[in-house]
Scaffold this active site. Structure first.
Site, PDB file in Angstrom:
ATOM      1  N   ASN A  11      11.325   3.963  45.043  1.00  0.00           N
ATOM      2  CA  ASN A  11      10.089   3.289  45.441  1.00  0.00           C
ATOM      3  C   ASN A  11       9.834   2.124  44.476  1.00  0.00           C
ATOM      4  OD1 ASN A  11       7.305   2.554  45.453  1.00  0.00           O
ATOM      5  ND2 ASN A  11       6.825   4.413  46.585  1.00  0.00           N
ATOM      6  N   HIS A  14       5.767  -0.460  42.224  1.00  0.00           N
ATOM      7  CA  HIS A  14       5.155  -0.859  40.960  1.00  0.00           C
ATOM      8  C   HIS A  14       5.857  -2.024  40.270  1.00  0.00           C
ATOM      9  CE1 HIS A  14       2.072   1.907  41.688  1.00  0.00           C
ATOM     10  NE2 HIS A  14       2.936   2.901  41.828  1.00  0.00           N
ATOM     11  N   HIS A  47       5.360   1.148  49.933  1.00  0.00           N
ATOM     12  CA  HIS A  47       4.095   1.574  50.524  1.00  0.00           C
ATOM     13  C   HIS A  47       3.235   0.322  50.669  1.00  0.00           C
ATOM     14  CE1 HIS A  47       0.350   4.439  50.139  1.00  0.00           C
ATOM     15  NE2 HIS A  47       0.301   3.657  51.203  1.00  0.00           N
ATOM     16  N   ARG A  49       0.056  -0.893  51.242  1.00  0.00           N
ATOM     17  CA  ARG A  49      -1.333  -0.407  51.304  1.00  0.00           C
ATOM     18  C   ARG A  49      -2.240  -1.416  51.994  1.00  0.00           C
ATOM     19  NH1 ARG A  49      -3.539   3.663  48.279  1.00  0.00           N
ATOM     20  NH2 ARG A  49      -2.093   4.883  47.006  1.00  0.00           N
ATOM     21  N   ARG A  53      -2.514  -3.879  47.113  1.00  0.00           N
ATOM     22  CA  ARG A  53      -2.547  -3.928  45.649  1.00  0.00           C
ATOM     23  C   ARG A  53      -1.158  -4.162  45.041  1.00  0.00           C
ATOM     24  NH1 ARG A  53      -4.116   2.320  44.256  1.00  0.00           N
ATOM     25  NH2 ARG A  53      -5.712   1.927  45.841  1.00  0.00           N
ATOM     26  N   GLU A  74       6.254   3.355  53.896  1.00  0.00           N
ATOM     27  CA  GLU A  74       5.101   4.266  53.852  1.00  0.00           C
ATOM     28  C   GLU A  74       3.882   3.493  54.317  1.00  0.00           C
ATOM     29  OE1 GLU A  74       6.336   7.217  50.213  1.00  0.00           O
ATOM     30  OE2 GLU A  74       5.067   5.507  49.749  1.00  0.00           O
ATOM     31  N   THR A 105      -1.940   8.014  45.795  1.00  0.00           N
ATOM     32  CA  THR A 105      -2.119   8.872  46.971  1.00  0.00           C
ATOM     33  C   THR A 105      -2.497  10.288  46.539  1.00  0.00           C
ATOM     34  OG1 THR A 105      -0.371   7.552  47.967  1.00  0.00           O
ATOM     35  CG2 THR A 105      -1.053   9.535  49.157  1.00  0.00           C
ATOM     36  N   GLU A 155       7.715  14.832  54.289  1.00  0.00           N
ATOM     37  CA  GLU A 155       7.888  14.647  52.844  1.00  0.00           C
ATOM     38  C   GLU A 155       6.807  15.468  52.161  1.00  0.00           C
ATOM     39  OE1 GLU A 155       8.695  10.734  51.251  1.00  0.00           O
ATOM     40  OE2 GLU A 155       7.536  11.184  49.428  1.00  0.00           O
ATOM     41  N   HIS A 196       6.410  12.155  44.809  1.00  0.00           N
ATOM     42  CA  HIS A 196       5.155  11.734  44.191  1.00  0.00           C
ATOM     43  C   HIS A 196       5.041  12.312  42.783  1.00  0.00           C
ATOM     44  CE1 HIS A 196       1.380   9.556  44.422  1.00  0.00           C
ATOM     45  NE2 HIS A 196       1.024  10.390  43.473  1.00  0.00           N
TER      46      HIS A 196
HETATM   47  C1  LIG Z   1       2.797   7.880  49.233  1.00  0.00           C
HETATM   48  C2  LIG Z   1       3.208   7.857  47.826  1.00  0.00           C
HETATM   49  O1  LIG Z   1       3.222   8.858  47.186  1.00  0.00           O
HETATM   50  C3  LIG Z   1       3.615   6.586  47.167  1.00  0.00           C
HETATM   51  O2  LIG Z   1       3.731   5.547  48.025  1.00  0.00           O
HETATM   52  C4  LIG Z   1       2.667   6.201  46.155  1.00  0.00           C
HETATM   53  O3  LIG Z   1       1.403   6.248  46.749  1.00  0.00           O
HETATM   54  C5  LIG Z   1       2.943   4.787  45.650  1.00  0.00           C
HETATM   55  O4  LIG Z   1       2.177   4.470  44.580  1.00  0.00           O
HETATM   56  P1  LIG Z   1       0.589   4.186  44.595  1.00  0.00           P
HETATM   57  O5  LIG Z   1      -0.074   5.443  45.073  1.00  0.00           O
HETATM   58  O6  LIG Z   1       0.282   3.914  43.168  1.00  0.00           O
HETATM   59  O7  LIG Z   1       0.313   3.060  45.534  1.00  0.00           O
HETATM   60  N1  LIG Z   2       6.382   9.150  48.402  1.00  0.00           N
HETATM   61  C1  LIG Z   2       6.448   9.183  46.998  1.00  0.00           C
HETATM   62  C2  LIG Z   2       6.966   7.909  46.470  1.00  0.00           C
HETATM   63  O1  LIG Z   2       7.413   7.062  47.221  1.00  0.00           O
HETATM   64  C3  LIG Z   2       7.000   7.631  45.026  1.00  0.00           C
HETATM   65  O2  LIG Z   2       5.874   8.072  44.345  1.00  0.00           O
HETATM   66  P1  LIG Z   2       5.804   7.823  42.757  1.00  0.00           P
HETATM   67  O3  LIG Z   2       7.112   8.272  42.157  1.00  0.00           O
HETATM   68  O4  LIG Z   2       5.598   6.367  42.555  1.00  0.00           O
HETATM   69  O5  LIG Z   2       4.655   8.687  42.315  1.00  0.00           O
END
Ligand SMILES: CC(=O)[C@@H](O)[C@H](O)COP(=O)(O)O
Ligand SMILES: NCC(=O)COP(=O)(O)O
Length: 272
Positions: A11, A14, A47, A49, A53, A74, A105, A155, A196
């Site tokens: 993912n 960030h 993701h 959003r 952000r 996502e 989330t 998931e 997550h």
């Molecule tokens: C759904 C999930 O778990 C991830 O997409 C996570 O939410 C990404 O990071 P943020 O929640 O900080 O946007």
């Molecule tokens: N669905 C979880 C994800 O994509 C990554 O979550 P995180 O490792 O950034 O908390």
């Protein structure tokens, strides 16, 4: 026979968080995605959003053009996002709950309560060729509702496990909850992903859960990349996942042998 290796979805949200903090062009999540793929990522998760952000619609459109693996988008269940998914047609779409004010989330999607809205959303996504996944808490009723909805994939939200101190009783309890949920979902023929809050300290025990298909991990990898570089951060995570899966297989074999010798009701050894 060795089960398939657990997949790693990286993912990159960030990376975009850092870019958005200053409104610069860098760091570029596209660059991170390509490096992650080189380092062995099996897919890239973003993701988008509603509050934008981190990841932006432009990132999603560009990623769709350049990824060599596959995108896992996502998204919340909204008309805007459904239309975007229909335009981009990512290989995977994971439906997640979203709150504007949340730091991250907080919980899983309420598939039971939101069932009627999900029927239409899932069929639109399936018609667009997307493999649909639901990001849910490890609760039997949510899994049963996902089965009823006929999605191929779930998931499991590992946030509660990840928040508990490593090795604590709370972590063990959450691990058991995730293991039971994975088993139930697998019995129903669902593909089971998880993610997550997973990091370099807590990921192995999750990778050890039998039958898990993919882990989606972002925040910890991006944070680690500051010190070792993005490629190495992904590779390290991949190594830990593989070693966790191997340990899980050994433990399952030992459990099987023990049951064979002492019967299934023997209480002496249990993994977690
Ligand atoms: C759904 C999930 O778990 C991830 O997409 C996570 O939410 C990404 O990071 P943020 O929640 O900080 O946007
Ligand atoms: N669905 C979880 C994800 O994509 C990554 O979550 P995180 O490792 O950034 O908390």
């Amino acid at each position: 026979m060795h089960p398939p290796r657990i997949l790693l979805g990286v993912n990159i949200d960030h990376v975009a968080t850092l870019r958005q903090a200053r409104g610069t062009r860098y760091p570029d999540p596209l660059q991170a995605a390509l490096v992650a793929e080189e380092a062995g990522a099996d897919g890239i998760t973003v993701h988008l959003r509603e509050d934008r952000r981190h990841i932006q619609p432009r990132d999603v459109r560009l990623l769709a053009e350049v990824l060599n693996t596959r995108m896992n988008l996502e998204m919340a269940v909204s008309e805007e996002m459904l239309a975007l998914a229909e335009e981009i047609r990512p290989a995977h779409v994971c439906l997640v709950p979203e709150k504007r004010e949340e730091l991250t989330t907080e919980g899983g999607l309420d598939v039971v309560g939101g069932f009627d809205a999900l029927v239409g959303a899932c069929s639109r996504l399936a018609a667009a060729g997307c493999n649909v996944s639901l990001f849910i808490d490890p609760e039997p009723e949510q899994i049963e509702a996902a089965v009823k909805l006929q999605v191929p994939t779930i998931e499991l939200h590992t946030g509660a496990y990840a928040e508990a101190p490593v090795g604590s009783q709370a972590a063990q309890q959450e691990h058991q909850r995730l293991t039971r949920a994975a088993l139930l979902a697998l019995e129903h023929g669902l593909v089971v992903n998880a993610g997550h809050g997973l990091n370099y300290h807590n990921v192995e025990a999750i990778a050890a859960i039998p039958g898990v298909n993919e882990l989606n991990i972002g925040h910890a990898i991006v944070a680690r990349a500051l010190f070792v570089g993005f490629k190495e951060a992904v590779a390290e995570m991949k190594r830990l996942i593989i070693s966790g899966q191997e340990a899980g297989l050994v433990a399952a074999l030992e459990e099987h042998d023990h049951e064979h010798e002492h019967g299934p009701d023997c209480q002496h050894r249990h993994l977690h």
